[in-house]
Design a protein around this motif. Structure first.
Motif, PDB file in Angstrom:
ATOM      1  N   UNK A  40       0.851  -1.241  -0.022  1.00 22.72           N
ATOM      2  CA  UNK A  40       0.137   0.097  -0.074  1.00 22.72           C
ATOM      3  C   UNK A  40       0.921   1.241   0.131  1.00 22.72           C
ATOM      4  N   UNK A  45      -2.600  -0.694  -4.285  1.00 23.59           N
ATOM      5  CA  UNK A  45      -3.731  -0.857  -3.224  1.00 23.59           C
ATOM      6  C   UNK A  45      -4.431  -1.953  -3.482  1.00 23.59           C
ATOM      7  N   UNK A  68      -7.128  -1.755   8.283  1.00 18.58           N
ATOM      8  CA  UNK A  68      -6.548  -1.677   6.841  1.00 18.58           C
ATOM      9  C   UNK A  68      -7.572  -1.567   5.734  1.00 18.58           C
ATOM     10  N   UNK A  71      -9.590   1.349   5.132  1.00 13.85           N
ATOM     11  CA  UNK A  71      -8.818   2.248   4.603  1.00 13.85           C
ATOM     12  C   UNK A  71      -8.665   2.161   2.813  1.00 13.85           C
ATOM     13  N   UNK A  74     -12.069   2.566   1.122  1.00 14.75           N
ATOM     14  CA  UNK A  74     -12.507   4.041   1.228  1.00 14.75           C
ATOM     15  C   UNK A  74     -11.818   4.761   0.052  1.00 14.75           C
ATOM     16  N   UNK A  75     -10.478   4.291  -0.042  1.00 13.26           N
ATOM     17  CA  UNK A  75      -9.578   5.025  -1.045  1.00 13.26           C
ATOM     18  C   UNK A  75     -10.030   4.411  -2.702  1.00 13.26           C
ATOM     19  N   UNK A  76     -10.604   3.156  -2.705  1.00 12.96           N
ATOM     20  CA  UNK A  76     -11.263   2.868  -4.017  1.00 12.96           C
ATOM     21  C   UNK A  76     -12.494   3.137  -4.242  1.00 12.96           C
ATOM     22  N   UNK A  77     -13.104   4.064  -3.212  1.00 12.78           N
ATOM     23  CA  UNK A  77     -14.585   4.446  -3.388  1.00 12.78           C
ATOM     24  C   UNK A  77     -15.571   3.501  -3.083  1.00 12.78           C
ATOM     25  N   UNK A  79     -17.668   2.501  -0.433  1.00 15.41           N
ATOM     26  CA  UNK A  79     -17.764   3.302   0.761  1.00 15.41           C
ATOM     27  C   UNK A  79     -18.679   2.222   1.515  1.00 15.41           C
ATOM     28  N   UNK A 106     -13.722   8.999   7.894  1.00 17.89           N
ATOM     29  CA  UNK A 106     -14.480   8.323   7.094  1.00 17.89           C
ATOM     30  C   UNK A 106     -15.804   8.772   7.022  1.00 17.89           C
ATOM     31  N   UNK A 109     -17.061  12.208   5.580  1.00 17.62           N
ATOM     32  CA  UNK A 109     -17.166  12.163   4.268  1.00 17.62           C
ATOM     33  C   UNK A 109     -18.451  11.288   4.044  1.00 17.62           C
TER      34      UNK A 109
ATOM     35  N   UNK B  29      -6.452   9.693  -1.118  1.00 19.03           N
ATOM     36  CA  UNK B  29      -7.660  10.558  -1.748  1.00 19.03           C
ATOM     37  C   UNK B  29      -8.818   9.701  -1.915  1.00 19.03           C
ATOM     38  N   UNK B  31     -12.127   8.997  -3.485  1.00 19.91           N
ATOM     39  CA  UNK B  31     -12.931   9.437  -4.730  1.00 19.91           C
ATOM     40  C   UNK B  31     -14.219   9.715  -4.498  1.00 19.91           C
ATOM     41  N   UNK B 259      -4.838   8.670   6.698  1.00 18.33           N
ATOM     42  CA  UNK B 259      -5.465   7.348   7.978  1.00 18.33           C
ATOM     43  C   UNK B 259      -4.055   6.785   8.321  1.00 18.33           C
TER      44      UNK B 259
END
Lengths: 118, 263
Positions: A40, A45, A68, A71, A74-77, A79, A106, A109, B29, B31, B259
């Motif tokens: 990562x 990722x 982890x 995270x 979340x980073x990959x969308x 949700x 998180x 958002x 980031x 998205x 994070x």
């Protein structure tokens, strides 16, 4: 007398074996988590997700693996998956402030998105 | 010459520290997918807004101008340059003609939406009375036809001054007899003044005239009463806060943050 001794011995053996198996599982899961962290940090990722998913399957009580995963999702969308992963991590370690902080950031958002959809 | 002992010592220390580290802070980031599927539109028309509240700024013109400039840089849609509609006037005329029709049908005077000409400022409730303009499918379809069927953005903007008084916690520097500095929280009663911005964005399909999405926001800012902040700069400060949410309806956005990964 002999049978009682045998019973006690087998109970001790069973407990020891169980501990060894659990320790092996945790070690294997930890190795997956650590490898996931290193990939990562290198920006890979998808590979990290694969490693942390494996870790959470090997040892479902390993909160760090779930944190982890939250995270990475979340980073990959993803949700919904992220929410589930963070909440599992918090269920396992409710007093872990780092997991709580990740979760709070998180949710900020996530809730904002939800709100503007209403 | 490099002192090898120091190199070994620092390497060993580094290894020891990294072996003991159980967490890593990492930048990510997040998205955000656009809330609306705008793939079928090539163009966007920021038509105009029904604006209320303070008359220190022209909420209609300022909002249309700001959204156009933001969309030009942040969206793939072509932004149509046209005169900003005086939507309040259009909505008033529509209300009056509807009332006239009703009166003619009933033969007596009906409860009309009062004309606000003699009032200086429209309240949030006053603005709601003009919401019917967004449901006028024929009007928006016609406007869409005139501009080659774009996505139309319109809505209401309420921007008003407000004030609040109460206890506020502030940090104060103090020095002891040895000159050592420390910061202590101090609670004090303060008069504060600021502004509220409450926009409603309405997204209309210019081909059909139908509303496809509506978003409401509310932001407020308070300053110390001694500070004289111009209305226009407060307006931009508040719009700046909600701009990511507005743009997130039409284009890909991302939120930067950090994070903590755990071992």
């Amino acid at each position: 007398m002999v049978s009682r001794f045998l019973l006690l011995a087998s109970a001790v053996l069973l407990f020891t074996l169980n501990s060894i198996i659990y320790a092996d599982e945790r070690d294997e899961a930890r190795a997956q988590v650590e490898f996931g962290i290193s990939v990562a940090r290198a920006g890979l990722w998808q590979e990290a997700i694969y490693r942390w998913e494996r870790a959470s399957k090997i040892d479902p009580a390993y909160a760090s693996a779930w944190n982890n995963l939250g995270i990475a999702y979340e980073r990959e969308g993803f949700f919904n998956e992220a929410l589930e992963a963070y909440e599992t991590a918090l269920d396992l370690e409710p007093d872990n402030l780092m997991i709580q902080q990740n979760y709070d950031l998180f949710r900020e958002i996530h809730d904002r998105l939800d709100e503007s959809f209403r | 010459m490099i002192d090898l002992t120091k190199v070994f010592a620092s390497t060993a220390l580094l290894l020891a520290v990294s072996a003991c580290t159980n967490y890593y802070e990492i930048g990510i980031e997040t998205p955000l997918q656009p809330k609306l599927d705008v793939s079928q539109f090539q163009r966007v028309l920021i038509a105009g807004f029904v604006a209320g509240g303070t008359e220190d700024i022209d909420g209609n013109l300022e909002t249309a101008r700001l959204l156009r400039s933001q969309l030009r840089s942040e969206s793939r849609l072509q932004v149509i340059d046209s005169d900003v509609l005086d939507l309040l006037e259009i909505a008033k005329n529509e209300s009056n003609s509807e009332n006239q029709e009703r009166e003619n049908e009933n033969g007596n005077s009906s409860e009309a939406i009062e004309n606000q000409d003699d009032e200086n400022e429209l309240s949030e409730e006053d603005l709601e009375a003009y919401d019917h303009i967004f449901a006028n499918i024929g009007y928006w379809r016609q406007l869409g036809e005139e501009h080659q069927n774009p996505l139309i953005v319109t809505g209401t903007i309420y921007f008003t001054p407000h004030q609040r008084s109460g206890m506020v916690t502030r940090e104060r520097e103090i020095y002891d007899e040895f000159g050592r500095r420390s910061v202590v929280p101090v609670r004090a009663y303060r008069d504060r003044r600021g502004f509220i911005l409450s926009p409603k964005f309405v997204f209309i399909d210019g081909r059909t005239g139908v509303t496809i999405h509506t978003e409401r926001h509310r932001e407020e800012v308070l300053y110390d009463a001694s500070r004289n902040t111009p209305a226009l700069s407060s307006y931009f400060e508040l719009m700046d806060r909600l701009m990511p949410a507005f743009l997130g309806a039409l284009s890909d956005q991302s939120i930067k943050g950090s994070r903590v990964l755990l071992k």
